[in-house]
Scaffold this motif. Structure first.
Motif, mmCIF file in Angstrom:
data_model
loop_
_atom_site.group_PDB
_atom_site.id
_atom_site.type_symbol
_atom_site.label_atom_id
_atom_site.label_comp_id
_atom_site.label_asym_id
_atom_site.label_seq_id
_atom_site.Cartn_x
_atom_site.Cartn_y
_atom_site.Cartn_z
ATOM 1 N N ILE A 107 1.006 5.310 0.661
ATOM 2 C CA ILE A 107 2.426 5.103 0.330
ATOM 3 C C ILE A 107 2.608 3.867 -0.548
ATOM 4 C CG2 ILE A 107 4.619 4.363 1.348
ATOM 5 C CD1 ILE A 107 4.533 6.492 3.239
ATOM 6 N N LEU A 108 1.826 2.809 -0.307
ATOM 7 C CA LEU A 108 1.935 1.628 -1.163
ATOM 8 C C LEU A 108 1.484 1.945 -2.595
ATOM 9 C CD1 LEU A 108 0.809 -1.359 1.122
ATOM 10 C CD2 LEU A 108 3.099 -0.871 0.230
ATOM 11 N N ILE A 109 0.470 2.819 -2.744
ATOM 12 C CA ILE A 109 0.061 3.243 -4.089
ATOM 13 C C ILE A 109 1.202 4.005 -4.755
ATOM 14 C CG2 ILE A 109 -1.529 4.687 -5.415
ATOM 15 C CD1 ILE A 109 -3.666 4.159 -3.324
ATOM 16 N N VAL A 110 1.818 4.932 -4.015
ATOM 17 C CA VAL A 110 2.930 5.726 -4.554
ATOM 18 C C VAL A 110 4.098 4.824 -4.945
ATOM 19 C CG1 VAL A 110 4.673 7.456 -3.951
ATOM 20 C CG2 VAL A 110 2.277 7.835 -3.337
ATOM 21 N N TYR A 111 4.435 3.882 -4.069
ATOM 22 C CA TYR A 111 5.531 2.949 -4.360
ATOM 23 C C TYR A 111 5.218 2.097 -5.592
ATOM 24 C CZ TYR A 111 8.622 -1.122 -3.716
ATOM 25 O OH TYR A 111 9.525 -2.143 -3.904
ATOM 26 N N GLY A 112 3.979 1.598 -5.662
ATOM 27 C CA GLY A 112 3.589 0.766 -6.803
ATOM 28 C C GLY A 112 3.650 1.525 -8.114
ATOM 29 N N VAL A 113 3.202 2.789 -8.104
ATOM 30 C CA VAL A 113 3.265 3.613 -9.318
ATOM 31 C C VAL A 113 4.722 3.888 -9.692
ATOM 32 C CG1 VAL A 113 2.763 5.908 -10.254
ATOM 33 C CG2 VAL A 113 1.002 4.678 -8.993
ATOM 34 N N ALA A 114 5.562 4.166 -8.691
ATOM 35 C CA ALA A 114 6.960 4.524 -8.949
ATOM 36 C C ALA A 114 7.736 3.373 -9.576
ATOM 37 C CB ALA A 114 7.635 4.975 -7.654
ATOM 38 N N ILE A 115 7.453 2.130 -9.160
ATOM 39 C CA ILE A 115 8.213 0.991 -9.692
ATOM 40 C C ILE A 115 7.389 0.157 -10.681
ATOM 41 C CG2 ILE A 115 9.580 0.861 -7.581
ATOM 42 C CD1 ILE A 115 8.053 -1.799 -6.986
ATOM 43 N N GLU A 116 6.173 0.649 -11.016
ATOM 44 C CA GLU A 116 5.282 -0.035 -11.953
ATOM 45 C C GLU A 116 4.976 -1.464 -11.490
ATOM 46 O OE1 GLU A 116 7.005 0.296 -15.829
ATOM 47 O OE2 GLU A 116 6.753 2.471 -15.897
ATOM 48 N N GLU A 117 4.537 -1.567 -10.244
ATOM 49 C CA GLU A 117 4.173 -2.854 -9.652
ATOM 50 C C GLU A 117 2.672 -2.858 -9.374
ATOM 51 O OE1 GLU A 117 4.198 -6.218 -9.099
ATOM 52 O OE2 GLU A 117 6.338 -5.846 -8.784
ATOM 53 N N SER A 118 2.087 -4.040 -9.277
ATOM 54 C CA SER A 118 0.643 -4.179 -9.052
ATOM 55 C C SER A 118 0.239 -3.591 -7.699
ATOM 56 C CB SER A 118 0.259 -5.661 -9.108
ATOM 57 O OG SER A 118 -1.023 -5.865 -8.555
ATOM 58 N N ILE A 119 -0.691 -2.623 -7.731
ATOM 59 C CA ILE A 119 -1.191 -2.016 -6.494
ATOM 60 C C ILE A 119 -1.952 -3.054 -5.679
ATOM 61 C CG2 ILE A 119 -2.568 -0.155 -5.503
ATOM 62 C CD1 ILE A 119 -0.246 0.903 -7.118
ATOM 63 N N ALA A 120 -2.727 -3.901 -6.364
ATOM 64 C CA ALA A 120 -3.522 -4.916 -5.661
ATOM 65 C C ALA A 120 -2.611 -5.886 -4.898
ATOM 66 C CB ALA A 120 -4.399 -5.674 -6.648
ATOM 67 N N ARG A 121 -1.516 -6.318 -5.516
ATOM 68 C CA ARG A 121 -0.575 -7.233 -4.842
ATOM 69 C C ARG A 121 0.051 -6.561 -3.627
ATOM 70 N NH1 ARG A 121 1.255 -11.872 -7.277
ATOM 71 N NH2 ARG A 121 3.248 -11.708 -6.186
ATOM 72 N N LEU A 122 0.390 -5.284 -3.762
ATOM 73 C CA LEU A 122 0.983 -4.549 -2.630
ATOM 74 C C LEU A 122 -0.020 -4.402 -1.491
ATOM 75 C CD1 LEU A 122 2.949 -1.830 -4.619
ATOM 76 C CD2 LEU A 122 3.966 -3.509 -3.090
ATOM 77 N N PHE A 123 -1.285 -4.113 -1.840
ATOM 78 C CA PHE A 123 -2.317 -4.010 -0.806
ATOM 79 C C PHE A 123 -2.437 -5.328 -0.034
ATOM 80 C CE2 PHE A 123 -5.245 -0.355 -2.450
ATOM 81 C CZ PHE A 123 -4.227 0.533 -2.168
ATOM 82 N N ILE A 124 -2.511 -6.439 -0.783
ATOM 83 C CA ILE A 124 -2.650 -7.744 -0.129
ATOM 84 C C ILE A 124 -1.433 -8.030 0.752
ATOM 85 C CG2 ILE A 124 -2.839 -10.225 -0.540
ATOM 86 C CD1 ILE A 124 -4.307 -9.535 -3.158
ATOM 87 N N ALA A 125 -0.245 -7.627 0.270
ATOM 88 C CA ALA A 125 0.981 -7.871 1.032
ATOM 89 C C ALA A 125 0.988 -7.123 2.361
ATOM 90 C CB ALA A 125 2.196 -7.463 0.199
ATOM 91 N N GLY A 126 0.253 -6.012 2.450
ATOM 92 C CA GLY A 126 0.249 -5.224 3.680
ATOM 93 C C GLY A 126 -0.659 -5.758 4.773
ATOM 94 N N VAL A 127 -1.497 -6.751 4.452
ATOM 95 C CA VAL A 127 -2.503 -7.201 5.417
ATOM 96 C C VAL A 127 -1.869 -7.904 6.620
ATOM 97 C CG1 VAL A 127 -4.463 -8.738 5.781
ATOM 98 C CG2 VAL A 127 -4.349 -7.350 3.717
ATOM 99 N N LEU A 128 -1.102 -8.971 6.380
ATOM 100 C CA LEU A 128 -0.530 -9.728 7.503
ATOM 101 C C LEU A 128 0.467 -8.899 8.319
ATOM 102 C CD1 LEU A 128 -0.082 -13.353 6.065
ATOM 103 C CD2 LEU A 128 -1.859 -12.470 7.569
#
Length: 433
Positions: free
Chosen positions: A160-181
């Motif tokens: 879902i974070l990949i889908v969200y990142g593609v939809a809003i053209e945001e960095s997938i790597a930043r979203l992945f890191i944001a999901g850790v904590l």
């Protein structure tokens, strides 16, 4: 035509399509077509062709089928059996004992699956018979699986974070890191609740099994090491900046095939089944994304998102009031659609409001995934509940009652992430600037 009437017309059309059983992707395309053809002078065919091609021709999207394939390969390997054998000896002294295996096991499998339903189904198939055999409370067994299964949506690599990142053209790597904590926060909340429940309900927890010698514990844990190294390699290479999400996903597939081959569970049939399963899932998601992209462009031509954002802005809602309203909206919508459909369906309309309210896009992605997780176990119609009903044969209301405490813990997690946004934004800012 008045924007409110136009919006209502398109919403009614969308639910008419969905309610009649039309695929989600075709429903999105149909509503976009209606919006363009009836209310604008734009050339519908040209807009459709260029938008669908543009949505499909995305390098970031290439990571999606690869991560799905990696999960499919490991789903058909001996991962779940090795996971239970490796984790159980270390959990037996904690209050709640082997119930923690569900939480940790789902957390580990989430990191190689990215799917909520696959996580709940895989760990459930392995742990439910084992815990029933040992006399654990069935309500708590099902509840821990329902709650922990949702970790598949948040812990990287989250589909879902990949889908969200593609939809809003945001960095997938930043979203992945944001999901850790936030993922660690959820695991901690779930395990903390199990411990409190076990201390209050001592009679419902079976006595501890005989402790194994340290050598045997370590030997069993060795079965987990290939998967742990796979996760560390894939996610670590992204965080270290060595590889893009797509490159890391390709390496992950190769390593997953190697793990399945070494464990003796890779056959030609399992290879083909995994490949076809990943192909079907990836095509479904790509089709939905293409439909959502067309609907987004169509909404842009009609001017609805900007005017809707202005209209809602006129109410003078604070950031927290807007988030409270969106939370209710997403949970209700998640009762009828799967998480990916919820994200792609709402992004075009929601993001202008979110940006106008000054909400960070990375933080909002984590918030959105948490709320979609809630919708997966919303009594009585969450998707994960039906997965567990199929596994256990229990009444859906029984499964919903088991999941309720974990639904409330997810609500608490949303409140904590909202009150302390650094939980989601600290790592991306610290590691990637």
């Amino acid at each position: 035509m008045n924007e409110v009437v136009l919006t209502l017309f398109l919403v009614v059309a969308l639910f008419a399509f969905l309610g009649s059983g039309v695929w989600v992707a075709l429903s999105l395309l149909g509503v976009g077509w209606l919006g363009l053809a009836l209310f604008t002078s734009a050339p519908v065919g040209q807009v459709l062709a260029t938008t669908v091609w543009g949505a499909s021709n995305s390098w970031a999207l290439a990571a999606l089928p690869l991560f799905i394939w990696m999960g499919e390969i490991l789903f058909r390997s001996r991962l779940s059996e090795d996971m239970f054998a490796g984790l159980a000896p270390w959990m037996s002294r904690l209050p709640g004992r082997l119930l923690h295996v569900n939480v940790i096991g789902c957390g580990i499998f989430a990191a190689v699956s990215g799917s909520s339903a696959a996580t709940a189904a895989t760990i459930g198939k392995m742990s439910i018979p084992e815990l029933q055999k040992r006399g654990y409370d069935p309500l708590m067994t099902i509840g821990t699986l329902a709650g922990s299964g949702t970790l598949g949506l948040l812990i990287p690599p989250s589909i879902i974070l990949i889908v969200y990142g593609v939809a809003i053209e945001e960095s997938i790597a930043r979203l992945f890191i944001a999901g850790v904590l936030p993922g660690v926060l959820l695991v901690s909340l779930f395990m903390g609740f199990i411990m409190v429940w076990a201390l209050v309900n001592k009679s419902k927890v079976p006595p501890a099994e005989p402790s194994l010698p340290l050598r045997d514990k370590l030997r069993r844990t060795l079965g987990l090491m290939p998967v742990v190294l796979l996760i560390a390699g894939v996610i670590g290479s992204i965080y270290a900046g060595i590889a893009s999400p797509t490159d890391a996903a390709a390496v992950g597939v190769a390593l997953a095939l190697l793990i399945a081959w070494v464990s003796g569970s890779l056959t030609w049939q399992s290879f083909v089944d995994g490949l076809m399963g990943a192909t079907r899932t990836s095509c479904m998601i790509a089709f939905i994304l293409a439909g959502a992209a067309f609907l987004t462009v169509a909404m842009g031509f009609t001017g609805i998102p900007a005017k809707l954002a202005t209209w809602i802005g006129a109410f003078g809602l604070s950031k927290y009031e807007l988030l409270a309203a969106l939370t209710v909206f997403f949970v209700v919508l998640g009762c009828f659609l799967d998480g990916i459909s919820v994200v792609v369906l709402t992004t075009a309309v929601i993001m202008p409001m979110v940006e106008q309210a000054g909400i960070d896009r990375i933080w909002f992605g984590v918030y959105l995934v948490l709320v979609v997780e809630m919708s997966q176990i919303t009594p009585p119609v969450g998707f994960n509940l039906f997965v567990l009903q199929g596994l256990t044969g229990k009444n859906i209301l029984y499964v919903a009652r088991a999941a309720l405490p974990f639904f409330l813990l997810l609500v608490l997690a949303v409140i904590l992430v909202t009150a302390f946004p650094g939980i989601a934004t600290y790592l991306p800012d610290a590691m990637m600037g």
